[in-house]
Scaffold this active site. Structure first.
Site, PDB file in Angstrom:
ATOM      1  N   SER A   1       0.846  -1.199   0.000  1.00  8.50           N
ATOM      2  CA  SER A   1       0.000   0.000   0.000  1.00  8.50           C
ATOM      3  C   SER A   1       0.876   1.242   0.000  1.00  8.50           C
ATOM      4  O   SER A   1       1.993   1.219   0.541  1.00  8.50           O
ATOM      5  CB  SER A   1      -0.854  -0.032   1.275  1.00  8.50           C
TER       6      SER A   1
ATOM      7  N   TYR B   1      -0.964  -1.540  10.704  1.00  9.39           N
ATOM      8  CA  TYR B   1      -1.166  -1.824   9.276  1.00  9.39           C
ATOM      9  C   TYR B   1      -0.020  -1.227   8.455  1.00  9.39           C
ATOM     10  O   TYR B   1       0.605  -1.915   7.646  1.00  9.39           O
ATOM     11  CB  TYR B   1      -2.506  -1.244   8.814  1.00  9.39           C
TER      12      TYR B   1
END
Ligand SMILES: NC(=O)c1ccc[n+]([C@@H]2O[C@H](COP(=O)([O-])OP(=O)(O)OC[C@H]3O[C@@H](n4cnc5c(N)ncnc54)[C@H](OP(=O)(O)O)[C@@H]3O)[C@@H](O)[C@H]2O)c1
Length: 249
Positions: free
Chosen positions: A142, A155
């Site tokens: 990401s 995350y």
């Protein structure tokens, strides 16, 4: 690598990016094993392409289940040529909050699914992948790996670590002259259940899946998609700006 006729594993193939990717790979002629925790959701994807998609239930937060998955692949799918580490979870959590026990449980799950499972699958399936004439490992990361947001600290950390793991796995395959390519995919915001109610201008999972399969077919090492490409350019030009860009996103 050629995708027609190969055997692939897409973790998290029951939803979002993984679902779209599994369907696209099947459309291109691959047989695709998909994993997730929910049998019914996996079966619903398999029903779209009967005979081309094989559902396997596996909770990647559970190391014993990951071991079982690896053993199943060695036994039933020794022709595996593509591993896509896609499954992921993102929790918004306060690292300095007042409910550390709950936060810790969520943090441990994120590390297990987003980082420990891809590492275990890479280690456990490398013997199979090395035996193929050509094979590929794809790790899905990401933009938050290089521009972390305050509300999802674990995350972002797992995705940054996954980027590092991708690079070192590639070094090992290249230095050993092994026939395994290692591809780093960096996604922007994509319209999936993970991002429900968040952000705007999201890419569709299908558009993202097309870019990823194109990258695999062309043996790309790095595939930065949509706004993540822009982030990469900003990070190269003005690293300090890139690091802070998504801080409060
Ligand atoms: N959506 C975005 O904007 C975005 C942006 C950048 C990166 N990404 C990355 O893209 C990947 C796919 O995300 P997505 O947006 O498609 O998410 P999603 O729609 O929420 O799908 C996540 C998938 O992971 C599986 N999964 C979650 N926990 C699992 C567990 N413990 N064991 C096994 N499978 C598990 C889910 O299946 P079950 O729940 O049925 O188990 C589901 O198939 C993730 O790695 C994510 O970090 C997404």
């Amino acid at each position: 690598m050629q995708l027609e006729g190969i055997k692939a594993l897409v973790t998290g193939g029951s939803s979002g990016v993984g679902r779209a990717l599994a369907l696209r790979l099947a459309e291109l002629g691959a047989t695709v094993i998909i994993t997730g925790r929910d049998r019914a959701r996996l079966d619903a994807v398999a029903d779209v392409r009967p005979g081309k998609i094989i559902p396997v239930v596996a909770d990647l937060a559970d190391p014993a289940a990951v071991d079982t998955l690896i053993a199943t692949l060695h036994r039933d799918h020794p022709d595996l040529a593509l591993l896509v580490n896609n499954a992921g979870v993102q929790y918004l959590l306060d690292i300095a909050g007042d409910d550390p026990q709950k936060t810790l449980a969520l943090a441990r799950e994120e590390v297990a699914v987003n980082l420990a499972a891809p590492a275990a699958l890479t280690i456990g399936l490398a013997p199979i992948l090395k035996r193929q004439r050509q094979s590929t490992i794809v790790n899905i990361s990401s933009g938050l790996a290089i521009s972390p947001k305050a509300s999802a600290p674990i995350y972002c950390a797992t995705k940054a670590a996954l980027g590092s793991l991708t690079r070192t796995t590639r070094y090992r395959m290249q230095d050993g002259k092994l026939p395994v390519r290692v591809m780093h995919v960096v996604l922007p915001l994509v319209d999936t259940p993970m991002t429900t109610g968040r952000g705007s201008g999201k890419m569709t999972p299908e558009a993202v899946a097309n870019v990823i399969t194109d990258g695999i077919a062309k043996d790309r090492d790095e595939v930065w998609i949509g706004k993540a490409r822009l982030l990469r350019i900003i990070a190269a030009a003005v690293p300090g700006v890139a690091v802070r860009l998504l801080r409060n996103s």
